[in-house]
Every structure is written in C-alpha cells, then in structure tokens.
Design a protein around this motif. Sequence first.
Motif, mmCIF file in Angstrom:
data_model
loop_
_atom_site.group_PDB
_atom_site.id
_atom_site.type_symbol
_atom_site.label_atom_id
_atom_site.label_comp_id
_atom_site.label_asym_id
_atom_site.label_seq_id
_atom_site.Cartn_x
_atom_site.Cartn_y
_atom_site.Cartn_z
ATOM 1 N N ASP A 69 0.869 -1.172 0.000
ATOM 2 C CA ASP A 69 0.000 0.000 0.000
ATOM 3 C C ASP A 69 0.907 1.224 0.000
ATOM 4 N N SER A 70 1.242 1.711 -1.176
ATOM 5 C CA SER A 70 2.199 2.800 -1.317
ATOM 6 C C SER A 70 1.515 4.114 -1.640
ATOM 7 N N MET A 71 2.293 5.179 -1.522
ATOM 8 C CA MET A 71 1.805 6.510 -1.864
ATOM 9 C C MET A 71 2.351 6.902 -3.223
ATOM 10 N N PHE A 72 1.518 7.562 -4.005
ATOM 11 C CA PHE A 72 1.958 8.159 -5.260
ATOM 12 C C PHE A 72 1.667 9.637 -5.136
ATOM 13 N N GLU A 73 2.705 10.400 -4.874
ATOM 14 C CA GLU A 73 2.542 11.827 -4.593
ATOM 15 C C GLU A 73 2.398 12.604 -5.899
ATOM 16 N N ARG A 74 1.389 13.464 -5.942
ATOM 17 C CA ARG A 74 1.169 14.336 -7.100
ATOM 18 C C ARG A 74 0.609 15.648 -6.571
ATOM 19 N N ASN A 75 1.477 16.599 -6.307
ATOM 20 C CA ASN A 75 1.084 17.854 -5.680
ATOM 21 C C ASN A 75 0.617 18.910 -6.665
ATOM 22 N N ARG A 76 0.465 18.551 -7.914
ATOM 23 C CA ARG A 76 -0.006 19.525 -8.894
ATOM 24 C C ARG A 76 -1.251 18.973 -9.581
ATOM 25 N N GLY A 77 -2.049 19.856 -10.122
ATOM 26 C CA GLY A 77 -3.232 19.455 -10.876
ATOM 27 C C GLY A 77 -4.488 19.475 -10.040
ATOM 28 N N VAL A 80 -7.461 16.585 -11.606
ATOM 29 C CA VAL A 80 -7.083 15.189 -11.766
ATOM 30 C C VAL A 80 -8.116 14.324 -11.055
ATOM 31 N N GLU A 81 -8.604 13.298 -11.748
ATOM 32 C CA GLU A 81 -9.616 12.429 -11.163
ATOM 33 C C GLU A 81 -9.064 11.665 -9.971
ATOM 34 N N LEU A 82 -9.860 11.553 -8.922
ATOM 35 C CA LEU A 82 -9.567 10.790 -7.707
ATOM 36 C C LEU A 82 -8.343 11.285 -6.940
ATOM 37 N N LEU A 83 -7.886 12.502 -7.218
ATOM 38 C CA LEU A 83 -6.777 13.084 -6.471
ATOM 39 C C LEU A 83 -7.282 13.459 -5.083
ATOM 40 N N SER A 84 -6.580 13.029 -4.058
ATOM 41 C CA SER A 84 -7.019 13.262 -2.682
ATOM 42 C C SER A 84 -5.866 13.768 -1.837
ATOM 43 N N ARG A 85 -6.215 14.224 -0.655
ATOM 44 C CA ARG A 85 -5.224 14.706 0.311
ATOM 45 C C ARG A 85 -5.027 13.617 1.358
ATOM 46 N N PHE A 86 -3.787 13.169 1.531
ATOM 47 C CA PHE A 86 -3.464 12.097 2.465
ATOM 48 C C PHE A 86 -2.432 12.569 3.463
ATOM 49 N N LYS A 87 -2.396 11.884 4.598
ATOM 50 C CA LYS A 87 -1.367 12.155 5.594
ATOM 51 C C LYS A 87 -0.363 11.018 5.570
ATOM 52 N N ASP A 88 0.894 11.370 5.424
ATOM 53 C CA ASP A 88 1.972 10.398 5.504
ATOM 54 C C ASP A 88 2.331 10.254 6.983
ATOM 55 N N HIS A 89 2.010 9.111 7.555
ATOM 56 C CA HIS A 89 2.226 8.926 8.983
ATOM 57 C C HIS A 89 3.697 8.761 9.334
ATOM 58 N N THR A 91 6.187 10.686 8.011
ATOM 59 C CA THR A 91 6.766 12.021 8.118
ATOM 60 C C THR A 91 5.867 12.996 8.864
ATOM 61 N N GLY A 92 4.574 12.680 8.965
ATOM 62 C CA GLY A 92 3.632 13.571 9.624
ATOM 63 C C GLY A 92 3.136 14.697 8.734
ATOM 64 N N CYS A 93 3.463 14.659 7.452
ATOM 65 C CA CYS A 93 3.070 15.707 6.507
ATOM 66 C C CYS A 93 1.889 15.256 5.662
ATOM 67 N N TYR A 94 1.155 16.239 5.157
ATOM 68 C CA TYR A 94 0.067 15.966 4.234
ATOM 69 C C TYR A 94 0.570 16.134 2.804
ATOM 70 N N TYR A 95 -0.018 15.384 1.898
ATOM 71 C CA TYR A 95 0.340 15.502 0.499
ATOM 72 C C TYR A 95 -0.894 15.219 -0.352
ATOM 73 N N LYS A 96 -0.851 15.688 -1.578
ATOM 74 C CA LYS A 96 -1.887 15.351 -2.541
ATOM 75 C C LYS A 96 -1.379 14.199 -3.378
ATOM 76 N N GLY A 97 -2.267 13.276 -3.676
ATOM 77 C CA GLY A 97 -1.842 12.159 -4.492
ATOM 78 C C GLY A 97 -2.817 11.014 -4.449
ATOM 79 N N PHE A 98 -2.277 9.826 -4.615
ATOM 80 C CA PHE A 98 -3.071 8.607 -4.702
ATOM 81 C C PHE A 98 -2.484 7.560 -3.778
ATOM 82 N N ARG A 99 -3.320 6.619 -3.366
ATOM 83 C CA ARG A 99 -2.854 5.437 -2.657
ATOM 84 C C ARG A 99 -2.875 4.297 -3.665
ATOM 85 N N MET A 100 -1.747 3.653 -3.831
ATOM 86 C CA MET A 100 -1.649 2.554 -4.775
ATOM 87 C C MET A 100 -1.636 1.241 -4.004
#
Length: 113
Positions: A69-77, A80-89, A91-100
């Motif tokens: 269950d990996s992260m695919f970070e995409r902070n632009r766009g 983009v369909e299904l782009l969501s905001r996730f918390k990386d536990h 690092t404790g930071c939030y990012y936009k992207g996908f869960r793969m």
Amino acid sequence: MLLFHNKNWFRLLESDKGESFPGKDAVYRFLNHSGYAWRRFLSLRSSSTIDKVQPLTGGHRVYVFIVDDSMFERNRGKAVELLSRFKDHATGCYYKGFRMLTLGLSGLLIRFW
C-alpha cells in the motif's frame, strides 16, 4: 494504470477498447460504495490470479502474496480524477496524491530431500 498513461476513464471509454469496460457511472458507484466487501473483492481477484498463473509453473511451489500500500505523490493538478489529500504517517506531513494498492505473487520453490 490510467494514471501512468496520462489518461482518465472517459478517454479510455472513448478508445477502441472502451466497449469491453464498464461505464463511468458504474465504476464511480463501485468506488464510492462504503458497504462493499473490499476484502472479499481482493480475495476473489487473488484467487483468479493464482488460477491463471498456476498452470505456468511446477507443482512444487508455494505461492506467497505480496501486498503493498504505497503513496503516489502528485502535488499539482486540480482537475485530476480521484486526487485526494493524504497524511503520511511516517513524516507527519500531508500531500496530494493517490494510494496505490499493489498485489504481487511470488512462487517459492520447495525441494523435498
């Protein structure tokens, strides 16, 4: 896979292969349904994968699933369909992207002496 080909579901349905896939509304209803048994879905997909791979290998193998269950970070766009905001536990930071969710299958050879 659509993400890596820079296509969305709409463009896939417009292509020559579009008739073999379900409609866009059916896919979104499936993804948004909170009561669906995701564990059962993954188990059925796993068993169908084993059934397709098993005739290609020998009989002395033990099969192991590798689930990632990996992260695919995409902070632009913004569009983009299904782009969501996730918390990386980690690092404790939030990012936009996908869960793969990646499912791998490995066959371990066991020898009997």
